[in-house]
Enzyme design. Structure first.
Site, PDB file in Angstrom:
ATOM      1  N   LYS A  70       0.851  -1.178   0.000  1.00  0.00           N
ATOM      2  CA  LYS A  70       0.000   0.000   0.000  1.00  0.00           C
ATOM      3  C   LYS A  70       0.892   1.235   0.000  1.00  0.00           C
ATOM      4  CE  LYS A  70      -1.067   2.530   2.882  1.00  0.00           C
ATOM      5  NZ  LYS A  70      -0.550   3.937   3.166  1.00  0.00           N
ATOM      6  N   THR A  81       5.847   6.004   4.212  1.00  0.00           N
ATOM      7  CA  THR A  81       4.398   5.807   4.204  1.00  0.00           C
ATOM      8  C   THR A  81       3.967   4.706   3.257  1.00  0.00           C
ATOM      9  OG1 THR A  81       4.220   8.170   4.600  1.00  0.00           O
ATOM     10  CG2 THR A  81       2.199   6.986   4.340  1.00  0.00           C
ATOM     11  N   GLU A 167      -0.989   9.941  -5.340  1.00  0.00           N
ATOM     12  CA  GLU A 167      -2.058  10.902  -5.086  1.00  0.00           C
ATOM     13  C   GLU A 167      -2.087  11.986  -6.166  1.00  0.00           C
ATOM     14  OE1 GLU A 167      -2.057  10.417  -0.220  1.00  0.00           O
ATOM     15  OE2 GLU A 167      -1.087  12.153  -1.136  1.00  0.00           O
ATOM     16  N   THR A 295      -9.569  16.232   7.418  1.00  0.00           N
ATOM     17  CA  THR A 295     -10.878  16.890   7.588  1.00  0.00           C
ATOM     18  C   THR A 295     -11.972  16.146   6.862  1.00  0.00           C
ATOM     19  OG1 THR A 295     -10.418  18.308   5.676  1.00  0.00           O
ATOM     20  CG2 THR A 295      -9.845  19.161   7.843  1.00  0.00           C
TER      21      THR A 295
END
Length: 295
Positions: A70, A81, A167, A295
């Site tokens: 991942k 990460t 991303e 958020t």
């Protein structure tokens, strides 16, 4: 025996009590096809699971190497990460497995960068159970090269999948630095280019701005001779001996940048060592994802 691994918001503690309490249930739920569920369970901002498996015959036994991983952001060596778990049924001595695994990590998970960001949370693990019952592979075995190639192939494919799922990424780019004095220098140049925000935004804009690449090479800290440098997008050379090759070549190269995948070749013409780094472009979507991460 069990090992814990995690990524996520830095500083947020894992609910160890909940995890420990459910380990027996997880053990009872083990199945031969459970690897697919595990690959999905470890995802965070990834858009899909990453699973690779390969088979090879060693002696008269078929062995398998399977891996999951991942990672989609905060990706740059050392790993960062990302999590990866490699499983094999090969019989191989522990010392030899560790050695070839580290060699494979260098050209895979430690040769990628999505955003130049490292992390506190990363790991790669390899487990071998010997169930294939092949002659045990040692550092002197003739079959060692077969196993090494199989393992490296799985690692490189997994690391490529991480970059392609980066991303906000719209481009998968291979930065290949060739003919350097030393591997270390070639790798520094490759990462300097791969991590340059100006280079990455030019990739997103499909702009053949080779000046940004030259600038990133110079910023790498490697002692180079600019008058020897050649730069190509695939086979379209845009810089020869440190000088641009003209607008027509740049226009041809810009068409290469319109592809989803392409290679940038930087020839330092100063030695015989090479290095490769997989990277992405930098898009507005990357900013959106990371601006809203908590958020």
């Amino acid at each position: 025996m069990y090992r814990s691994a995690s990524t996520g918001v830095i500083g947020k503690r894992l609910p160890i009590e909940i995890i420990s309490k459910n380990i027996p249930q997880l053990v009872e739920g083990l199945t031969p096809d459970g690897i697919l569920s595990a690959a999905e369970a470890i995802l965070t901002t990834d858009t899909h699971p990453k699973v690779v498996w390969k088979k090879e015959t060693i002696g008269d036994k078929e062995i398998t190497v399977c891996g999951i991983a991942k990672g989609a952001g905060m990706i740059m060596p050392n790993m960062a990460t990302m999590l990866s778990f490699i499983l094999t049924d090969a019989a191989i001595e522990a010392e030899t497995l560790e050695k070839v695994f580290k060699e494979g990590i260098r050209c895979s998970f430690n040769s990628i960068s999505i955003d130049g960001e490292t992390s506190t949370n990363d790991m790669a693990m390899v487990l071998a159970n010997g169930k294939a019952k092949n002659p045990t592979i040692t550092g002197r075995s003739q079959d060692l090269e077969l196993f090494r190639n199989l393992l490296v192939d799985v690692l490189v494919k997994l690391s490529s999948m991480i970059v392609k799922d980066g991303e906000g990424a719209t481009k998968f780019v291979e930065i290949s630095v060739v003919n350097s004095k030393e591997y270390h220098n070639a790798a520094k140049v490759a990462f300097s280019v791969a991590n340059s925000n100006l280079v990455k935004t030019a990739f997103f804009g499909e702009d053949c701005n080779w000046g940004r690449i030259i600038s990133a090479i110079g910023a790498s800290g490697v002692d180079i001779e600019p008058e020897k440098i050649n730069i190509s997008f695939e086979d379209i050379m845009v810089v020869k001996n440190g000088v641009g090759t003209g607008i027509e070549q740049e226009e041809r190269a810009s068409k290469v940048l319109q592809r989803e995948e392409f290679k940038v070749v930087i020839d330092l013409n100063s030695g015989s060592s090479n290095a490769r780094v997989f990277t992405t472009d930098l898009s507005p979507e990357y900013v959106t994802i990371n601006a809203n991460y908590r958020t």
